[in-house]
Design a protein around this motif. Sequence first.
Motif, mmCIF file in Angstrom:
data_model
loop_
_atom_site.group_PDB
_atom_site.id
_atom_site.type_symbol
_atom_site.label_atom_id
_atom_site.label_comp_id
_atom_site.label_asym_id
_atom_site.label_seq_id
_atom_site.Cartn_x
_atom_site.Cartn_y
_atom_site.Cartn_z
ATOM 1 N N TYR A 1 3.168 3.725 -8.419
ATOM 2 C CA TYR A 1 3.654 2.467 -8.975
ATOM 3 C C TYR A 1 3.461 2.354 -10.600
ATOM 4 C CZ TYR A 1 3.915 0.902 -4.341
ATOM 5 O OH TYR A 1 3.925 0.547 -3.059
ATOM 6 N N ASP B 1 -5.479 -7.011 -8.657
ATOM 7 C CA ASP B 1 -5.925 -6.318 -7.689
ATOM 8 C C ASP B 1 -5.253 -6.178 -6.252
ATOM 9 O OD1 ASP B 1 -7.574 -4.721 -5.979
ATOM 10 O OD2 ASP B 1 -9.599 -5.533 -6.414
ATOM 11 N N SER C 1 2.925 -9.082 -3.480
ATOM 12 C CA SER C 1 2.109 -8.280 -2.304
ATOM 13 C C SER C 1 2.977 -8.245 -1.174
ATOM 14 C CB SER C 1 0.677 -8.646 -2.291
ATOM 15 O OG SER C 1 0.168 -8.256 -1.044
ATOM 16 N N TYR D 1 -3.319 -1.592 -11.117
ATOM 17 C CA TYR D 1 -4.303 -2.953 -11.048
ATOM 18 C C TYR D 1 -4.613 -3.169 -12.413
ATOM 19 C CZ TYR D 1 -5.363 -1.699 -6.332
ATOM 20 O OH TYR D 1 -5.307 -1.243 -4.826
ATOM 21 N N ASN E 1 -3.384 3.729 -8.088
ATOM 22 C CA ASN E 1 -3.825 2.185 -7.916
ATOM 23 C C ASN E 1 -4.254 1.760 -8.656
ATOM 24 O OD1 ASN E 1 -2.025 2.701 -5.583
ATOM 25 N ND2 ASN E 1 -4.071 2.854 -4.107
ATOM 26 N N ASN F 1 0.884 -1.069 -0.005
ATOM 27 C CA ASN F 1 0.034 0.044 -0.104
ATOM 28 C C ASN F 1 0.820 1.284 0.055
ATOM 29 O OD1 ASN F 1 -1.575 2.145 0.772
ATOM 30 N ND2 ASN F 1 -3.063 0.837 1.817
ATOM 31 N N PRO F 2 0.698 2.131 -1.163
ATOM 32 C CA PRO F 2 1.768 3.328 -1.201
ATOM 33 C C PRO F 2 1.599 4.262 0.105
ATOM 34 C CG PRO F 2 -0.076 3.422 -2.921
ATOM 35 C CD PRO F 2 -0.116 2.152 -2.061
ATOM 36 N N TYR G 1 -3.778 8.700 -4.342
ATOM 37 C CA TYR G 1 -3.229 7.448 -4.728
ATOM 38 C C TYR G 1 -4.012 6.548 -5.462
ATOM 39 C CZ TYR G 1 1.395 7.605 -2.573
ATOM 40 O OH TYR G 1 2.991 7.888 -2.092
ATOM 41 N N LYS G 2 -5.365 6.822 -5.073
ATOM 42 C CA LYS G 2 -6.478 5.928 -5.773
ATOM 43 C C LYS G 2 -6.594 5.843 -7.324
ATOM 44 C CE LYS G 2 -11.218 4.465 -5.311
ATOM 45 N NZ LYS G 2 -12.542 4.544 -4.918
ATOM 46 N N TRP H 1 -5.919 -2.172 -2.187
ATOM 47 C CA TRP H 1 -5.362 -1.150 -1.228
ATOM 48 C C TRP H 1 -6.230 0.048 -0.724
ATOM 49 C CZ3 TRP H 1 -0.605 -0.806 -5.006
ATOM 50 C CH2 TRP H 1 0.124 -2.007 -4.593
ATOM 51 N N GLU H 2 -7.529 -0.119 -1.470
ATOM 52 C CA GLU H 2 -8.407 0.668 -1.219
ATOM 53 C C GLU H 2 -9.356 0.313 0.026
ATOM 54 O OE1 GLU H 2 -7.593 0.325 -4.318
ATOM 55 O OE2 GLU H 2 -6.747 2.363 -3.814
ATOM 56 N N ARG I 1 -4.466 8.797 0.655
ATOM 57 C CA ARG I 1 -5.495 7.578 0.127
ATOM 58 C C ARG I 1 -5.882 7.946 -1.322
ATOM 59 N NH1 ARG I 1 -8.001 5.269 5.414
ATOM 60 N NH2 ARG I 1 -6.168 3.956 6.015
#
Length: 207
Positions: A93, A203, A113, A197, A193, A46-47, A189-190, A206-207, A186
Amino acid sequence: HRNMMPKTLEGQITMEKTPSYFVTNEAPRRIHSMAKDTKLIVVVRNPVTRAISDYTQTLSKKPDIPTFEVLAFKNRTLGLIDASWSAIRIGIYALHLENWLQYFPLSQILFVSGERLITDPAGEMAKVQDFLGLKRIVTEKHFYFNKTKGFPCLKKPEDSSAPRCLGKSKGRTHPKIDPDVIHRLRKFYKPFNVMFYQMTGQDFQWE
């Protein structure tokens, strides 16, 4: 760099690691020109947690640095995240992967992961062994969870010697971060992320 690599016999696999490869612009081109069939393993987590962990590590070496909250924002009032700060930039990422995919096909890259490496180390190691074309030697019986450390430790089932655990630089207690800052990160990054994915076909939840 090639001369610094250990000699590898037929049937052996040489592995080398450094976290900075993934985020260094020149690395994919250089590695491709040296050995284009190289298999690449990238451990991601998770970033948001990754950024706080990065900061915690720097803080242990430089106790006088500003707080995480100060470094994370360009403008705190407007809630603008400072994406140029390396602790935050590394966690984008999708941005870094784009660079690698210009040189290597996705089939040559395995994404591990970081979260599952803690909760199910044997499961993640099974994927690594399959990816490298190795027999599944490392299994559940090679791990035990160290509650103090918060990480699994590696043991040899047939051996009575002490298990091998991560060193004191791992598993540091993270500083308490303002929940509002966590929420903002969060949100930041969403979209990256989601893009990651889609690019990897995995997937990471991380959310």
